[in-house]
Structure formats: structure tokens, C-alpha cells
Design a protein around this motif. Structure first.
Motif, PDB file in Angstrom:
ATOM      1  N   VAL A  54       0.851  -1.200   0.000  1.00 49.62           N
ATOM      2  CA  VAL A  54       0.000   0.000   0.000  1.00 49.62           C
ATOM      3  C   VAL A  54       0.881   1.243   0.000  1.00 49.62           C
ATOM      4  O   VAL A  54       1.853   1.329   0.752  1.00 49.62           O
ATOM      5  CB  VAL A  54      -0.938  -0.003   1.225  1.00 49.62           C
ATOM      6  N   ARG A  55       0.522   2.220  -0.821  1.00 48.30           N
ATOM      7  CA  ARG A  55       1.293   3.456  -0.937  1.00 48.30           C
ATOM      8  C   ARG A  55       0.395   4.672  -0.685  1.00 48.30           C
ATOM      9  O   ARG A  55      -0.676   4.798  -1.263  1.00 48.30           O
ATOM     10  CB  ARG A  55       1.919   3.582  -2.332  1.00 48.30           C
ATOM     11  N   GLU A  56       0.846   5.562   0.217  1.00 49.85           N
ATOM     12  CA  GLU A  56       0.238   6.871   0.458  1.00 49.85           C
ATOM     13  C   GLU A  56      -1.284   6.800   0.648  1.00 49.85           C
ATOM     14  O   GLU A  56      -2.053   7.414  -0.090  1.00 49.85           O
ATOM     15  CB  GLU A  56       0.573   7.832  -0.688  1.00 49.85           C
ATOM     16  N   PRO A  57      -1.748   6.058   1.654  1.00 50.56           N
ATOM     17  CA  PRO A  57      -3.195   5.998   1.886  1.00 50.56           C
ATOM     18  C   PRO A  57      -3.720   7.302   2.475  1.00 50.56           C
ATOM     19  O   PRO A  57      -3.031   7.966   3.258  1.00 50.56           O
ATOM     20  CB  PRO A  57      -3.329   4.852   2.893  1.00 50.56           C
ATOM     21  N   VAL A  58      -4.928   7.688   2.085  1.00 53.98           N
ATOM     22  CA  VAL A  58      -5.574   8.889   2.629  1.00 53.98           C
ATOM     23  C   VAL A  58      -7.029   8.554   2.952  1.00 53.98           C
ATOM     24  O   VAL A  58      -7.679   7.780   2.243  1.00 53.98           O
ATOM     25  CB  VAL A  58      -5.513  10.081   1.640  1.00 53.98           C
ATOM     26  N   LEU A  59      -7.512   9.120   4.039  1.00 53.73           N
ATOM     27  CA  LEU A  59      -8.914   8.972   4.406  1.00 53.73           C
ATOM     28  C   LEU A  59      -9.757   9.870   3.504  1.00 53.73           C
ATOM     29  O   LEU A  59      -9.401  11.025   3.270  1.00 53.73           O
ATOM     30  CB  LEU A  59      -9.119   9.333   5.868  1.00 53.73           C
ATOM     31  N   THR A  60     -10.874   9.351   3.004  1.00 50.73           N
ATOM     32  CA  THR A  60     -11.683  10.100   2.039  1.00 50.73           C
ATOM     33  C   THR A  60     -12.755  10.951   2.700  1.00 50.73           C
ATOM     34  O   THR A  60     -13.329  11.820   2.044  1.00 50.73           O
ATOM     35  CB  THR A  60     -12.363   9.128   1.064  1.00 50.73           C
ATOM     36  N   GLY A  61     -13.064  10.689   3.972  1.00 50.87           N
ATOM     37  CA  GLY A  61     -14.153  11.405   4.618  1.00 50.87           C
ATOM     38  C   GLY A  61     -15.517  10.818   4.300  1.00 50.87           C
ATOM     39  O   GLY A  61     -16.534  11.283   4.817  1.00 50.87           O
ATOM     40  N   ARG A  62     -15.547   9.810   3.471  1.00 42.95           N
ATOM     41  CA  ARG A  62     -16.804   9.166   3.073  1.00 42.95           C
ATOM     42  C   ARG A  62     -17.023   7.933   3.939  1.00 42.95           C
ATOM     43  O   ARG A  62     -16.241   6.994   3.899  1.00 42.95           O
ATOM     44  CB  ARG A  62     -16.732   8.776   1.594  1.00 42.95           C
ATOM     45  N   HIS A  63     -18.088   7.962   4.724  1.00 42.27           N
ATOM     46  CA  HIS A  63     -18.344   6.872   5.661  1.00 42.27           C
ATOM     47  C   HIS A  63     -19.242   5.809   5.029  1.00 42.27           C
ATOM     48  O   HIS A  63     -19.969   6.079   4.063  1.00 42.27           O
ATOM     49  CB  HIS A  63     -18.969   7.403   6.948  1.00 42.27           C
ATOM     50  N   HIS A  64     -19.192   4.601   5.578  1.00 38.54           N
ATOM     51  CA  HIS A  64     -19.934   3.486   5.033  1.00 38.54           C
ATOM     52  C   HIS A  64     -20.425   2.591   6.158  1.00 38.54           C
ATOM     53  O   HIS A  64     -20.057   2.771   7.324  1.00 38.54           O
ATOM     54  CB  HIS A  64     -19.044   2.667   4.079  1.00 38.54           C
ATOM     55  N   GLU A  65     -21.229   1.625   5.810  1.00 40.28           N
ATOM     56  CA  GLU A  65     -21.726   0.639   6.774  1.00 40.28           C
ATOM     57  C   GLU A  65     -21.586  -0.744   6.159  1.00 40.28           C
ATOM     58  O   GLU A  65     -22.029  -0.980   5.033  1.00 40.28           O
ATOM     59  CB  GLU A  65     -23.193   0.906   7.119  1.00 40.28           C
ATOM     60  N   HIS A  66     -20.944  -1.649   6.896  1.00 39.19           N
ATOM     61  CA  HIS A  66     -20.771  -3.016   6.412  1.00 39.19           C
ATOM     62  C   HIS A  66     -22.024  -3.825   6.772  1.00 39.19           C
ATOM     63  O   HIS A  66     -22.271  -4.104   7.943  1.00 39.19           O
ATOM     64  CB  HIS A  66     -19.532  -3.660   7.035  1.00 39.19           C
ATOM     65  N   THR A  67     -22.808  -4.194   5.767  1.00 36.91           N
ATOM     66  CA  THR A  67     -24.046  -4.922   6.033  1.00 36.91           C
ATOM     67  C   THR A  67     -23.829  -6.433   6.147  1.00 36.91           C
ATOM     68  O   THR A  67     -24.528  -7.107   6.891  1.00 36.91           O
ATOM     69  CB  THR A  67     -25.068  -4.648   4.918  1.00 36.91           C
ATOM     70  N   ASP A  68     -22.878  -6.975   5.405  1.00 33.02           N
ATOM     71  CA  ASP A  68     -22.628  -8.418   5.450  1.00 33.02           C
ATOM     72  C   ASP A  68     -21.131  -8.683   5.325  1.00 33.02           C
ATOM     73  O   ASP A  68     -20.667  -9.237   4.321  1.00 33.02           O
ATOM     74  CB  ASP A  68     -23.397  -9.116   4.326  1.00 33.02           C
ATOM     75  N   PRO A  69     -20.346  -8.300   6.335  1.00 29.50           N
ATOM     76  CA  PRO A  69     -18.890  -8.445   6.223  1.00 29.50           C
ATOM     77  C   PRO A  69     -18.473  -9.908   6.276  1.00 29.50           C
ATOM     78  O   PRO A  69     -19.146 -10.743   6.893  1.00 29.50           O
ATOM     79  CB  PRO A  69     -18.371  -7.673   7.440  1.00 29.50           C
ATOM     80  N   PRO A  70     -17.338 -10.239   5.655  1.00 29.30           N
ATOM     81  CA  PRO A  70     -16.850 -11.617   5.679  1.00 29.30           C
ATOM     82  C   PRO A  70     -16.091 -11.914   6.970  1.00 29.30           C
ATOM     83  O   PRO A  70     -15.845 -11.022   7.782  1.00 29.30           O
ATOM     84  CB  PRO A  70     -15.898 -11.652   4.475  1.00 29.30           C
ATOM     85  N   ASP A  71     -15.720 -13.169   7.141  1.00 26.55           N
ATOM     86  CA  ASP A  71     -14.799 -13.569   8.206  1.00 26.55           C
ATOM     87  C   ASP A  71     -13.401 -13.160   7.741  1.00 26.55           C
ATOM     88  O   ASP A  71     -12.832 -13.789   6.848  1.00 26.55           O
ATOM     89  CB  ASP A  71     -14.890 -15.068   8.442  1.00 26.55           C
ATOM     90  N   ALA A  72     -12.852 -12.107   8.329  1.00 27.67           N
ATOM     91  CA  ALA A  72     -11.593 -11.542   7.836  1.00 27.67           C
ATOM     92  C   ALA A  72     -10.444 -12.543   7.946  1.00 27.67           C
ATOM     93  O   ALA A  72      -9.624 -12.666   7.027  1.00 27.67           O
ATOM     94  CB  ALA A  72     -11.263 -10.258   8.600  1.00 27.67           C
ATOM     95  N   VAL A  73     -10.377 -13.267   9.064  1.00 29.39           N
ATOM     96  CA  VAL A  73      -9.286 -14.230   9.255  1.00 29.39           C
ATOM     97  C   VAL A  73      -9.385 -15.353   8.224  1.00 29.39           C
ATOM     98  O   VAL A  73      -8.388 -15.758   7.614  1.00 29.39           O
ATOM     99  CB  VAL A  73      -9.307 -14.788  10.682  1.00 29.39           C
ATOM    100  N   ALA A  74     -10.604 -15.881   8.002  1.00 31.19           N
ATOM    101  CA  ALA A  74     -10.781 -16.954   7.027  1.00 31.19           C
ATOM    102  C   ALA A  74     -10.452 -16.476   5.623  1.00 31.19           C
ATOM    103  O   ALA A  74      -9.872 -17.219   4.818  1.00 31.19           O
ATOM    104  CB  ALA A  74     -12.220 -17.474   7.086  1.00 31.19           C
ATOM    105  N   MET A  75     -10.794 -15.229   5.332  1.00 31.79           N
ATOM    106  CA  MET A  75     -10.525 -14.691   3.997  1.00 31.79           C
ATOM    107  C   MET A  75      -9.023 -14.579   3.743  1.00 31.79           C
ATOM    108  O   MET A  75      -8.526 -14.944   2.675  1.00 31.79           O
ATOM    109  CB  MET A  75     -11.196 -13.326   3.859  1.00 31.79           C
TER     110      MET A  75
END
Length: 329
Positions: free
Chosen positions: A206-227
Motif C-alpha cells: 500500500v502506498r500513500e493511503p488517505v482517508l476520504t471522509g466518506r463513511h460506510h456501513e458493512h451490512t454483510d462483512p466476511p470472516d476476515a481471518v478466514a478470507m
């Protein structure tokens, strides 16, 4: 003595405010052994020192320690102090760039205030611990980690440059969800807006990440560890195997952590309805998979691929032929 009593009381007040998110004024007075008026004065002193103590009025009013102020002094017991000192020593050799210098500086400060009895305990751990050198891994920028973690915590979009596995540069706009550390590398699990799908990203790419100010809501997130486990244990390899192991899913997860493979419920248990789970592992050659199956201390069914079943059977036949009779004199 009055000055010393006031200083000690302020430290005690700070400690209490850190311990809980909200304190009624009367309860703080009782804990400190002073009047509510003295508590108000001490709160004013803390504010003048840069600590954002917030007062809430009303029936359920009281005090709470806000954010974005000065870092309060840490009050640690013996075990906590030793744990932090040892942890800082490990962090000084971390693969996260920018963290090592901070860890060394913090460790130097902690060493200055450690009591002799604790310094001896820390020294004993350091003197008897040797770190086994591992493979050289790409270093992760601490600032990059902070931006990504902030996006996860705030559910705020992040935009960054990214190098794919072929070294091609591109731009990604994502909705970050979790950061997963495998013990070797860091991964971001996020929903890629342009691809409208969940993806994993190696943080060192990842290079030079910036926050966009745009918020979101995760309605059906995956199992992050399994992914991440599937992306690191299965996707890069050309041969994928499906094994049935004789354990329920909970016990199978205890025996086979995500660093080994991907576990799934067994949709077709045997005729006796015994507990079982499906373990998926992968490699580029049959040899490592045969060795893995042969090394398991339990009954296992090789469901796929067929060539692995044949290789395991042939391997077992060779072992039986060689070791099924007494060795020559």
C-alpha cells in the motif's frame, strides 16, 4: 505536604478516570476522601495541564476523560510493567518501520523508572531469550498502518496506491474492515468500491493511503481471518486438497489454526453421523501434501484430488513394505 497531597490526589484522580468511562461526582469524592468542591478544583487543575476532563450535568451527571488531550501517566502494577518492558524489547526488532525507534525510546524511559526488583526480572528475561532469525520480510510503514486502522475504526473510506503481485501500480478506493496479522505479514480486508467485492491487500504494498471522509456501513462483512487464510494458504498454490478430519468444527479449529489451512463444515458426514470437518490445504507439488497427510495423528479421508489419494496410498504401501518386517541383522 499539602502540595504533595494534591499531586498524589491528582494522579489518583487520573487513574480513576482512566479505569471507567463515567464517574458520578459523589462517588469520586468518596474514593478520594475529599469534598465534591475539591473534586471540582482538581478537575480544573487537570484541565489546565491539558487533560480533557468533561463534566456532565443533571441527575446522571459526573466526569469522564475525553479524547485528544495529553497522554495520562500510566500507573502499572509489577506484572504489567514487566510485560510492557519485554514487549517493547520485541517491538524494537519488528518489521514495522518507524516502530522500532519509538519502542527503543519508550524502553529507555521505562528503564529509568523501573524499580530495581523489576529491572532484574526484565533483565533475566532478556538475557535468557534469543530470537531465531527468520526470512527477511518486506517492512510495513507504521504511518500506513495507522491510516488503515483509523479507516477500519471510523468505517471511513480510504484511497491508496497499490502494487499487485506482478508489481503493477494502480489506485484503489476501498471500505476498510479489518487488519489481519499472520505473524509474517499484514493484510487489509476491505470492500473494493470499483470491483464491488471484498478483497485482501498486503499492507507492505500500500502506498500513500488517505482517508476520504466518506463513511460506510458493512451490512454483510466476511470472516476476515478466514478470507486472509484462504488467500495465503490456497490461492497462490496450484494443487488444492480437500481432507475430511474426524473432529467437529470447534475442535478442528483448535487443532488446525488458520495458518495451516481453511476449515469448513462437512456437508456430507459419514453414515454413523460422527463429527467431522473439511480441511482445505494446498501446495505446488504432491510431495508436501503427502507428507502433511502422513504426519496427521488422526484418521483422515482424502476427498480430492484423486492423484493425492493415489500418492498417499502408494506412500503408505512403501512404508508398510519397508517397516512391516524386522530390520536385517
Amino acid at each position: 505536604m499539602d502540595v504533595m497531597d494534591t499531586a498524589a490526589r491528582l494522579l489518583r484522580l487520573l487513574s480513576l478516570l482512566q479505569a471507567r468511562t463515567h464517574w458520578p461526582g459523589e462517588e469520586l469524592s468518596e474514593r478520594l476522601g475529599v469534598t465534591p468542591r475539591t473534586v471540582r478544583r482538581d478537575v480544573t487543575r487537570l484541565r489546565s495541564l491539558g487533560y480533557p476532563v468533561q463534566a456532565e450535568l443533571g441527575t446522571h451527571g459526573g466526569y469522564r476523560l475525553g479524547a485528544s488531550g495529553r497522554l495520562p501517566p500510566l500507573l502499572l502494577d509489577d506484572d504489567e510493567a514487566v510485560a510492557i518492558a519485554v514487549g517493547l524489547g520485541v517491538a524494537a526488532t519488528t518489521a514495522v518501520s518507524g516502530v522500532a525507534d519509538g519502542a527503543v525510546a519508550a524502553l529507555a524511559k521505562l528503564d529509568q523508572v523501573l524499580p530495581v526488583r523489576l529491572r532484574e526480572r526484565v533483565s533475566a528475561v532478556r538475557a535468557s531469550t534469543v530470537q531465531l532469525p527468520g526470512p527477511e520480510l518486506p517492512r510495513v510503514d507504521a504511518d500506513v498502518l495507522v491510516v488503515l486502522a483509523t479507516g477500519c475504526r471510523r468505517t471511513e473510506g480510504v484511497r491508496f496506491g497499490y502494487l499487485d503481485h506482478q508489481g503493477r501500480a494502480g489506485e484503489r478506493s476501498v471500505e476498510p474492515y479489518r487488519i489481519v496479522h499472520t505473524g509474517r505479514r499484514w493484510y487489509l480486508v476491505a470492500r473494493d468500491r470499483d470491483r464491488a467485492d471484498w478483497r485482501t491487500f498486503r499492507v507492505d504494498r500500500v502506498r500513500e493511503p488517505v482517508l476520504t471522509g466518506r463513511h460506510h456501513e458493512h451490512t454483510d462483512p466476511p470472516d476476515a481471518v478466514a478470507m486472509v487464510s484462504e488467500g495465503t494458504n490456497l490461492a497462490p498454490w496450484s494443487i488444492q486438497a480437500r481432507l475430511r478430519v474426524p473432529f467437529g468444527l470447534a475442535e478442528a479449529r483448535r487443532r488446525f489454526p488458520p495458518s495451516v489451512g481453511v476449515l469448513e463444515p462437512d456437508g456430507e458426514p459419514d453414515e454413523h453421523n460422527a463429527p467431522s470437518a473439511i480441511l482445505r490445504v494446498a501446495a505446488n507439488d504432491l510431495g508436501p501434501l503427502v507428507s502433511f497427510v502422513a504426519g496427521l495423528d488422526c484418521e483422515v479421508d482424502v476427498l480430492a484430488p484423486e492423484e493425492l489419494r493415489v500418492a498417499v496410498r502408494d506412500h503408505g504401501a512403501r512404508l508398510a513394505a519397508r517397516h512391516g518386517r524386522p530390520p536385517p541383522a
